[in-house]
Each structure stands twice: as structure tokens, then as C-alpha cells.
Design a protein around this motif. Sequence first.
Motif, PDB file in Angstrom:
ATOM      1  N   ALA A  47       0.858  -1.191   0.000  1.00  0.00           N
ATOM      2  CA  ALA A  47       0.000   0.000   0.000  1.00  0.00           C
ATOM      3  C   ALA A  47       0.892   1.238   0.000  1.00  0.00           C
ATOM      4  O   ALA A  47       1.785   1.367   0.817  1.00  0.00           O
ATOM      5  CB  ALA A  47      -0.899  -0.007   1.223  1.00  0.00           C
ATOM      6  N   GLU A  48       0.641   2.114  -0.917  1.00  0.00           N
ATOM      7  CA  GLU A  48       1.492   3.300  -1.055  1.00  0.00           C
ATOM      8  C   GLU A  48       0.973   4.508  -0.274  1.00  0.00           C
ATOM      9  O   GLU A  48       1.734   5.411   0.027  1.00  0.00           O
ATOM     10  CB  GLU A  48       1.607   3.662  -2.533  1.00  0.00           C
ATOM     11  CG  GLU A  48       2.272   2.584  -3.348  1.00  0.00           C
ATOM     12  CD  GLU A  48       2.255   2.898  -4.829  1.00  0.00           C
ATOM     13  OE1 GLU A  48       1.873   4.021  -5.202  1.00  0.00           O
ATOM     14  OE2 GLU A  48       2.605   2.006  -5.609  1.00  0.00           O
ATOM     15  N   ASP A  49      -0.312   4.503   0.058  1.00  0.00           N
ATOM     16  CA  ASP A  49      -0.892   5.692   0.673  1.00  0.00           C
ATOM     17  C   ASP A  49      -1.061   5.564   2.184  1.00  0.00           C
ATOM     18  O   ASP A  49      -1.725   6.388   2.797  1.00  0.00           O
ATOM     19  CB  ASP A  49      -2.230   6.025   0.015  1.00  0.00           C
ATOM     20  CG  ASP A  49      -3.213   4.873   0.119  1.00  0.00           C
ATOM     21  OD1 ASP A  49      -2.783   3.733   0.384  1.00  0.00           O
ATOM     22  OD2 ASP A  49      -4.416   5.114  -0.067  1.00  0.00           O
ATOM     23  N   LEU A  50      -0.433   4.590   2.815  1.00  0.00           N
ATOM     24  CA  LEU A  50      -0.550   4.404   4.265  1.00  0.00           C
ATOM     25  C   LEU A  50       0.749   4.795   4.953  1.00  0.00           C
ATOM     26  O   LEU A  50       1.827   4.699   4.379  1.00  0.00           O
ATOM     27  CB  LEU A  50      -0.854   2.940   4.587  1.00  0.00           C
ATOM     28  CG  LEU A  50      -2.164   2.365   4.054  1.00  0.00           C
ATOM     29  CD1 LEU A  50      -2.248   0.877   4.388  1.00  0.00           C
ATOM     30  CD2 LEU A  50      -3.363   3.105   4.612  1.00  0.00           C
ATOM     31  N   THR A  58      -1.030  -3.795   8.310  1.00  0.00           N
ATOM     32  CA  THR A  58      -1.873  -4.306   7.231  1.00  0.00           C
ATOM     33  C   THR A  58      -1.191  -5.473   6.527  1.00  0.00           C
ATOM     34  O   THR A  58      -1.820  -6.496   6.240  1.00  0.00           O
ATOM     35  CB  THR A  58      -2.174  -3.178   6.222  1.00  0.00           C
ATOM     36  OG1 THR A  58      -2.803  -2.102   6.905  1.00  0.00           O
ATOM     37  CG2 THR A  58      -3.062  -3.667   5.102  1.00  0.00           C
ATOM     38  N   GLU A  59       0.087  -5.326   6.267  1.00  0.00           N
ATOM     39  CA  GLU A  59       0.824  -6.395   5.593  1.00  0.00           C
ATOM     40  C   GLU A  59       0.859  -7.661   6.450  1.00  0.00           C
ATOM     41  O   GLU A  59       0.663  -8.772   5.936  1.00  0.00           O
ATOM     42  CB  GLU A  59       2.245  -5.947   5.267  1.00  0.00           C
ATOM     43  CG  GLU A  59       3.021  -7.002   4.517  1.00  0.00           C
ATOM     44  CD  GLU A  59       4.423  -6.553   4.136  1.00  0.00           C
ATOM     45  OE1 GLU A  59       5.181  -7.427   3.706  1.00  0.00           O
ATOM     46  OE2 GLU A  59       4.740  -5.359   4.273  1.00  0.00           O
ATOM     47  N   LEU A  60       1.089  -7.512   7.751  1.00  0.00           N
ATOM     48  CA  LEU A  60       1.122  -8.688   8.634  1.00  0.00           C
ATOM     49  C   LEU A  60      -0.230  -9.399   8.666  1.00  0.00           C
ATOM     50  O   LEU A  60      -0.294 -10.630   8.599  1.00  0.00           O
ATOM     51  CB  LEU A  60       1.539  -8.281  10.046  1.00  0.00           C
ATOM     52  CG  LEU A  60       3.017  -7.974  10.226  1.00  0.00           C
ATOM     53  CD1 LEU A  60       3.282  -7.430  11.626  1.00  0.00           C
ATOM     54  CD2 LEU A  60       3.851  -9.215   9.978  1.00  0.00           C
ATOM     55  N   TRP A  65      -3.643 -14.016   6.747  1.00  0.00           N
ATOM     56  CA  TRP A  65      -4.818 -14.478   6.009  1.00  0.00           C
ATOM     57  C   TRP A  65      -4.391 -15.218   4.741  1.00  0.00           C
ATOM     58  O   TRP A  65      -4.927 -16.275   4.414  1.00  0.00           O
ATOM     59  CB  TRP A  65      -5.709 -13.284   5.638  1.00  0.00           C
ATOM     60  CG  TRP A  65      -6.825 -13.682   4.736  1.00  0.00           C
ATOM     61  CD1 TRP A  65      -8.016 -14.213   5.113  1.00  0.00           C
ATOM     62  CD2 TRP A  65      -6.836 -13.619   3.297  1.00  0.00           C
ATOM     63  NE1 TRP A  65      -8.778 -14.482   3.991  1.00  0.00           N
ATOM     64  CE2 TRP A  65      -8.075 -14.127   2.877  1.00  0.00           C
ATOM     65  CE3 TRP A  65      -5.923 -13.181   2.350  1.00  0.00           C
ATOM     66  CZ2 TRP A  65      -8.422 -14.209   1.528  1.00  0.00           C
ATOM     67  CZ3 TRP A  65      -6.266 -13.265   1.015  1.00  0.00           C
ATOM     68  CH2 TRP A  65      -7.512 -13.777   0.626  1.00  0.00           C
ATOM     69  N   ALA A  66      -3.411 -14.659   4.026  1.00  0.00           N
ATOM     70  CA  ALA A  66      -2.972 -15.258   2.763  1.00  0.00           C
ATOM     71  C   ALA A  66      -2.352 -16.637   2.993  1.00  0.00           C
ATOM     72  O   ALA A  66      -2.546 -17.544   2.179  1.00  0.00           O
ATOM     73  CB  ALA A  66      -1.980 -14.334   2.063  1.00  0.00           C
ATOM     74  N   GLU A  67      -1.620 -16.822   4.082  1.00  0.00           N
ATOM     75  CA  GLU A  67      -1.032 -18.142   4.368  1.00  0.00           C
ATOM     76  C   GLU A  67      -2.117 -19.188   4.584  1.00  0.00           C
ATOM     77  O   GLU A  67      -2.002 -20.311   4.096  1.00  0.00           O
ATOM     78  CB  GLU A  67      -0.111 -18.071   5.580  1.00  0.00           C
ATOM     79  CG  GLU A  67       1.237 -17.465   5.282  1.00  0.00           C
ATOM     80  CD  GLU A  67       1.978 -18.184   4.167  1.00  0.00           C
ATOM     81  OE1 GLU A  67       2.053 -19.429   4.178  1.00  0.00           O
ATOM     82  OE2 GLU A  67       2.487 -17.485   3.266  1.00  0.00           O
ATOM     83  N   ALA A  68      -3.175 -18.816   5.291  1.00  0.00           N
ATOM     84  CA  ALA A  68      -4.288 -19.754   5.494  1.00  0.00           C
ATOM     85  C   ALA A  68      -4.955 -20.068   4.157  1.00  0.00           C
ATOM     86  O   ALA A  68      -5.287 -21.229   3.869  1.00  0.00           O
ATOM     87  CB  ALA A  68      -5.296 -19.172   6.483  1.00  0.00           C
ATOM     88  N   ARG A  69      -5.141 -19.058   3.359  1.00  0.00           N
ATOM     89  CA  ARG A  69      -5.763 -19.252   2.040  1.00  0.00           C
ATOM     90  C   ARG A  69      -4.872 -20.096   1.134  1.00  0.00           C
ATOM     91  O   ARG A  69      -5.355 -20.971   0.426  1.00  0.00           O
ATOM     92  CB  ARG A  69      -6.032 -17.878   1.404  1.00  0.00           C
ATOM     93  CG  ARG A  69      -6.776 -17.940   0.126  1.00  0.00           C
ATOM     94  CD  ARG A  69      -8.229 -18.360   0.351  1.00  0.00           C
ATOM     95  NE  ARG A  69      -8.871 -18.422  -0.943  1.00  0.00           N
ATOM     96  CZ  ARG A  69      -9.435 -19.502  -1.458  1.00  0.00           C
ATOM     97  NH1 ARG A  69      -9.496 -20.612  -0.761  1.00  0.00           N
ATOM     98  NH2 ARG A  69      -9.972 -19.480  -2.645  1.00  0.00           N
ATOM     99  N   ARG A  70      -3.558 -19.872   1.171  1.00  0.00           N
ATOM    100  CA  ARG A  70      -2.617 -20.674   0.381  1.00  0.00           C
ATOM    101  C   ARG A  70      -2.700 -22.146   0.770  1.00  0.00           C
ATOM    102  O   ARG A  70      -2.650 -23.024  -0.087  1.00  0.00           O
ATOM    103  CB  ARG A  70      -1.187 -20.172   0.559  1.00  0.00           C
ATOM    104  CG  ARG A  70      -0.826 -19.024  -0.309  1.00  0.00           C
ATOM    105  CD  ARG A  70       0.670 -18.683  -0.206  1.00  0.00           C
ATOM    106  NE  ARG A  70       0.892 -17.353  -0.706  1.00  0.00           N
ATOM    107  CZ  ARG A  70       0.942 -16.251   0.048  1.00  0.00           C
ATOM    108  NH1 ARG A  70       0.834 -16.332   1.351  1.00  0.00           N
ATOM    109  NH2 ARG A  70       1.111 -15.064  -0.512  1.00  0.00           N
ATOM    110  N   ALA A  71      -2.807 -22.403   2.067  1.00  0.00           N
ATOM    111  CA  ALA A  71      -2.905 -23.788   2.538  1.00  0.00           C
ATOM    112  C   ALA A  71      -4.162 -24.456   1.977  1.00  0.00           C
ATOM    113  O   ALA A  71      -4.114 -25.610   1.529  1.00  0.00           O
ATOM    114  CB  ALA A  71      -2.902 -23.832   4.061  1.00  0.00           C
TER     115      ALA A  71
END
Length: 109
Positions: A47-50, A58-60, A65-71
Motif C-alpha cells: 500500500a502506497e498511501d498508508l 496491514t501487511e502482517l 490471512w494469505a497463508e491460510a488461504r494458500r494452505a
Amino acid sequence: MTSRARIARLEEIGKLLLEVKLAELHRAAEARRRSLEQLEALAMRPAEDLDPVTAAQTELRYQRWAEARRAEIDLLLARQTVDWMKAQAAARQAFGKTEALRLLRNRLR
């Protein structure tokens, strides 16, 4: 019914079976492709505007969430890959049978 007619009839059935197996292979490949695209889409864009602290938080959260979705997607992709490989084997076998019948029919001419 003569041998030639029987072989011709079997060849037609073989062609139909091959079409079915190729359609199944196409469906399996398409499902697998969609899952691979979903995995690729999980790459986070910064995100460039934060402000830096909010961006890090936000990244953490996103990475968790993305790791759970990847699994989830990885499990689905593993099943889809097995289905795809089985569909490839079935299509190869149907092709081989159809080719054998075609060659046999040609010899009987």
C-alpha cells in the motif's frame, strides 16, 4: 455383421469415448489452472498511501490471512493435480485404443 463392420463400429465408439475423456481432461486442466491463478493472485502489493506503521500492520494481517488461504488452495490444487493426471492417463488410453482400432480397420481393407 462382418469383421470390418464390427471394427468400424468399435472405432466409432472409441472416438466417442476419446471425446469424452478429452473433455474431462480439459475440465480438470481448467480447474487446476484457476487454482494456480488464485495462488498467484495472493501476492500482496504494498500500500502506497498508508503511513509505515499502518502499512506494516496491514501487511502482517494480510500475510496471516494469505497463508491460510494458500494452505486451502494447496490442498485443492493437490487433488486437482491428481484428477488431472488421471484424466491424462485415461485420455492417453482412449487415444491408444482408438488408434489401434483405426490401424486394424486399415489392415482389413
